[in-house]
Design a protein around this motif. Structure first.
Motif, PDB file in Angstrom:
ATOM      1  N   ALA A   1       0.832  -1.206   0.000  1.00  0.00           N
ATOM      2  CA  ALA A   1       0.000   0.000   0.000  1.00  0.00           C
ATOM      3  C   ALA A   1       0.866   1.257   0.000  1.00  0.00           C
ATOM      4  CB  ALA A   1      -0.929  -0.010   1.214  1.00  0.00           C
ATOM      5  N   GLY A   2       1.981   1.236  -0.744  1.00  0.00           N
ATOM      6  CA  GLY A   2       2.820   2.417  -0.892  1.00  0.00           C
ATOM      7  C   GLY A   2       3.822   2.634   0.222  1.00  0.00           C
ATOM      8  N   LYS A   3       3.820   1.785   1.233  1.00  0.00           N
ATOM      9  CA  LYS A   3       4.733   1.946   2.363  1.00  0.00           C
ATOM     10  C   LYS A   3       5.912   0.988   2.226  1.00  0.00           C
ATOM     11  CE  LYS A   3       4.975   1.698   7.411  1.00  0.00           C
ATOM     12  NZ  LYS A   3       4.218   1.386   8.648  1.00  0.00           N
ATOM     13  N   PRO A   4       7.137   1.504   2.137  1.00  0.00           N
ATOM     14  CA  PRO A   4       8.296   0.622   1.997  1.00  0.00           C
ATOM     15  C   PRO A   4       8.473  -0.292   3.211  1.00  0.00           C
ATOM     16  CG  PRO A   4       8.858   2.892   1.454  1.00  0.00           C
ATOM     17  CD  PRO A   4       7.499   2.923   2.104  1.00  0.00           C
ATOM     18  N   ILE A   5       8.953  -1.503   2.952  1.00  0.00           N
ATOM     19  CA  ILE A   5       9.242  -2.440   4.031  1.00  0.00           C
ATOM     20  C   ILE A   5      10.612  -2.113   4.603  1.00  0.00           C
ATOM     21  CG2 ILE A   5       9.568  -4.868   4.633  1.00  0.00           C
ATOM     22  CD1 ILE A   5       7.779  -5.608   2.327  1.00  0.00           C
ATOM     23  N   ASP A   6      10.734  -2.191   5.910  1.00  0.00           N
ATOM     24  CA  ASP A   6      12.024  -1.983   6.544  1.00  0.00           C
ATOM     25  C   ASP A   6      13.033  -2.983   5.972  1.00  0.00           C
ATOM     26  OD1 ASP A   6      13.693  -0.936   8.941  1.00  0.00           O
ATOM     27  OD2 ASP A   6      13.797  -3.118   9.119  1.00  0.00           O
ATOM     28  N   PRO A   7      14.202  -2.521   5.532  1.00  0.00           N
ATOM     29  CA  PRO A   7      15.176  -3.412   4.900  1.00  0.00           C
ATOM     30  C   PRO A   7      15.561  -4.608   5.767  1.00  0.00           C
ATOM     31  CG  PRO A   7      15.783  -1.123   4.546  1.00  0.00           C
ATOM     32  CD  PRO A   7      14.637  -1.110   5.513  1.00  0.00           C
ATOM     33  N   ALA A   8      15.702  -4.389   7.082  1.00  0.00           N
ATOM     34  CA  ALA A   8      16.082  -5.495   7.971  1.00  0.00           C
ATOM     35  C   ALA A   8      14.970  -6.538   8.029  1.00  0.00           C
ATOM     36  CB  ALA A   8      16.384  -4.955   9.369  1.00  0.00           C
ATOM     37  N   LYS A   9      13.731  -6.066   8.092  1.00  0.00           N
ATOM     38  CA  LYS A   9      12.602  -6.994   8.124  1.00  0.00           C
ATOM     39  C   LYS A   9      12.487  -7.742   6.807  1.00  0.00           C
ATOM     40  CE  LYS A   9       7.648  -7.364   9.029  1.00  0.00           C
ATOM     41  NZ  LYS A   9       6.367  -6.657   9.274  1.00  0.00           N
ATOM     42  N   GLU A  10      12.701  -7.042   5.708  1.00  0.00           N
ATOM     43  CA  GLU A  10      12.624  -7.699   4.401  1.00  0.00           C
ATOM     44  C   GLU A  10      13.672  -8.799   4.299  1.00  0.00           C
ATOM     45  OE1 GLU A  10      13.172  -6.792  -0.362  1.00  0.00           O
ATOM     46  OE2 GLU A  10      12.838  -5.119   1.018  1.00  0.00           O
ATOM     47  N   ALA A  11      14.857  -8.531   4.800  1.00  0.00           N
ATOM     48  CA  ALA A  11      15.913  -9.546   4.762  1.00  0.00           C
ATOM     49  C   ALA A  11      15.505 -10.769   5.580  1.00  0.00           C
ATOM     50  CB  ALA A  11      17.218  -8.960   5.295  1.00  0.00           C
ATOM     51  N   ASP A  12      14.882 -10.536   6.738  1.00  0.00           N
ATOM     52  CA  ASP A  12      14.421 -11.649   7.568  1.00  0.00           C
ATOM     53  C   ASP A  12      13.315 -12.428   6.869  1.00  0.00           C
ATOM     54  OD1 ASP A  12      16.205 -11.145   9.593  1.00  0.00           O
ATOM     55  OD2 ASP A  12      14.794  -9.993  10.828  1.00  0.00           O
ATOM     56  N   ILE A  13      12.415 -11.716   6.198  1.00  0.00           N
ATOM     57  CA  ILE A  13      11.333 -12.385   5.481  1.00  0.00           C
ATOM     58  C   ILE A  13      11.893 -13.274   4.383  1.00  0.00           C
ATOM     59  CG2 ILE A  13       9.393 -12.013   3.893  1.00  0.00           C
ATOM     60  CD1 ILE A  13       8.672  -9.540   5.543  1.00  0.00           C
ATOM     61  N   ARG A  14      12.861 -12.755   3.650  1.00  0.00           N
ATOM     62  CA  ARG A  14      13.458 -13.549   2.583  1.00  0.00           C
ATOM     63  C   ARG A  14      14.172 -14.777   3.148  1.00  0.00           C
ATOM     64  NH1 ARG A  14      13.173 -11.184  -2.286  1.00  0.00           N
ATOM     65  NH2 ARG A  14      12.650  -8.962  -2.367  1.00  0.00           N
ATOM     66  N   ALA A  15      14.817 -14.617   4.297  1.00  0.00           N
ATOM     67  CA  ALA A  15      15.465 -15.765   4.941  1.00  0.00           C
ATOM     68  C   ALA A  15      14.416 -16.786   5.371  1.00  0.00           C
ATOM     69  CB  ALA A  15      16.284 -15.289   6.146  1.00  0.00           C
ATOM     70  N   LEU A  16      13.276 -16.294   5.884  1.00  0.00           N
ATOM     71  CA  LEU A  16      12.197 -17.188   6.289  1.00  0.00           C
ATOM     72  C   LEU A  16      11.638 -17.941   5.081  1.00  0.00           C
ATOM     73  CD1 LEU A  16      10.085 -18.251   8.304  1.00  0.00           C
ATOM     74  CD2 LEU A  16       8.739 -16.186   7.854  1.00  0.00           C
ATOM     75  N   MET A  17      11.439 -17.231   3.984  1.00  0.00           N
ATOM     76  CA  MET A  17      10.928 -17.869   2.778  1.00  0.00           C
ATOM     77  C   MET A  17      11.874 -18.949   2.287  1.00  0.00           C
ATOM     78  SD  MET A  17       9.463 -14.445   0.844  1.00  0.00           S
ATOM     79  CE  MET A  17       9.344 -15.288  -0.732  1.00  0.00           C
ATOM     80  N   GLU A  18      13.148 -18.706   2.432  1.00  0.00           N
ATOM     81  CA  GLU A  18      14.137 -19.706   2.036  1.00  0.00           C
ATOM     82  C   GLU A  18      14.041 -20.939   2.925  1.00  0.00           C
ATOM     83  OE1 GLU A  18      17.252 -21.356  -0.161  1.00  0.00           O
ATOM     84  OE2 GLU A  18      16.123 -19.507  -0.531  1.00  0.00           O
ATOM     85  N   LEU A  19      13.873 -20.716   4.221  1.00  0.00           N
ATOM     86  CA  LEU A  19      13.793 -21.829   5.158  1.00  0.00           C
ATOM     87  C   LEU A  19      12.564 -22.699   4.929  1.00  0.00           C
ATOM     88  CD1 LEU A  19      14.941 -20.323   8.596  1.00  0.00           C
ATOM     89  CD2 LEU A  19      16.048 -22.157   7.307  1.00  0.00           C
ATOM     90  N   VAL A  20      11.426 -22.052   4.664  1.00  0.00           N
ATOM     91  CA  VAL A  20      10.183 -22.819   4.497  1.00  0.00           C
ATOM     92  C   VAL A  20      10.012 -23.326   3.072  1.00  0.00           C
ATOM     93  CG1 VAL A  20       9.071 -21.503   6.331  1.00  0.00           C
ATOM     94  CG2 VAL A  20       8.733 -20.801   3.961  1.00  0.00           C
ATOM     95  N   GLY A  21      10.927 -22.961   2.170  1.00  0.00           N
ATOM     96  CA  GLY A  21      10.830 -23.428   0.793  1.00  0.00           C
ATOM     97  C   GLY A  21       9.656 -22.831   0.043  1.00  0.00           C
ATOM     98  N   ALA A  22       9.428 -21.527   0.241  1.00  0.00           N
ATOM     99  CA  ALA A  22       8.273 -20.875  -0.383  1.00  0.00           C
ATOM    100  C   ALA A  22       8.319 -21.002  -1.904  1.00  0.00           C
ATOM    101  CB  ALA A  22       8.227 -19.402   0.021  1.00  0.00           C
TER     102      ALA A  22
END
Length: 222
Positions: free
Chosen positions: A40-61
């Motif tokens: 919705a136009g609001k940038p994601i915090d870079p640190a949180k985005e990095a954690d999300i990407r790491a989580l996606m990697e772990l769960v095999g998204a």
């Protein structure tokens, strides 16, 4: 327990998004550098985005997204096979559709969009908690087994739905003997097997000429 439930939500959400994402071709370019994902136009915090990407990697998204492509492609194949002639031309038509579908399905775009979805539904602390869980042996087993469990759940749900539909249709016919006796939910057999006249027409090549129109009309929306 909360972490396990959260995983179930993640996988179900991932599967649904993957199924629906292919039809949304108007979405903006998916690939963005870290810290530029937006909700919705609001940038994601870079640190949180990095954690999300790491989580996606772990769960095999990404693997879940690709598996959903294969599953939906086979479902489309089954639907189309009912509508086309049982000959080489009919099979070639279905194969061409499936091949095109798999190429046009942008799995990278769908996977990228999951970053924003995770950001929307989980706080930074919750993402870190999920990372900790999936980094454990139990979390890794859950991540590995959940796709298999989801597949088995889908089969159970499909079988139960088919049984209930068949029994309900028969009950409706019994209660209304003058109405709906020719109603069919679909036998899973090819049209040519049920109607010999269609088989003769297909072998002569006439039905093959109409195959694309019939097939496209029967494709369910993913």
């Amino acid at each position: 327990m909360k972490a396990v439930l959260a995983l179930v939500v993640i996988y179900i959400g991932t599967f649904l998004v993957a199924i629906q994402g292919a039809s949304q071709n108007s979405a903006p370019p998916a690939r963005q550098s870290a810290g530029t994902q937006q909700v919705a136009g609001k940038p994601i915090d870079p640190a949180k985005e990095a954690d999300i990407r790491a989580l996606m990697e772990l769960v095999g998204a990404r693997d879940v997204v690709e598996e959903s492509v294969n599953t939906s492609a086979e479902q489309f194949r089954e639907k189309l096979l009912v509508t086309v002639p049982a000959n080489d031309k009919g099979q070639a038509f279905v194969n061409a559709f499936v091949s095109s579908y798999e190429k046009k399905y942008d799995a990278d775009q769908v996977t990228e969009r999951l970053v924003g979805i995770y950001d929307k539904h989980y706080s930074e602390d919750e993402i870190k908690g999920l990372l900790q869980f999936y980094g454990s042996p139990l979390g890794q087993k859950v991540a590995a087994e959940m796709p298999k469990i989801n597949h088995e759940i889908q089969e159970v749900v499909r079988a139960a739905g088919g049984k209930a539909a068949k029994e309900s249709l028969q009950a409706a016919k019994d209660q209304n003997p003058d109405v709906g006796q020719s109603a069919r939910l679909g036998s899973g057999q090819r049209r040519w097997q049920q109607r010999p006249a269609d088989a003769a027409q297909a072998s002569s090549g006439n039905a093959a000429a109409n195959a694309p129109a019939s097939a496209s009309a029967s494709i369910p929306q993913p």
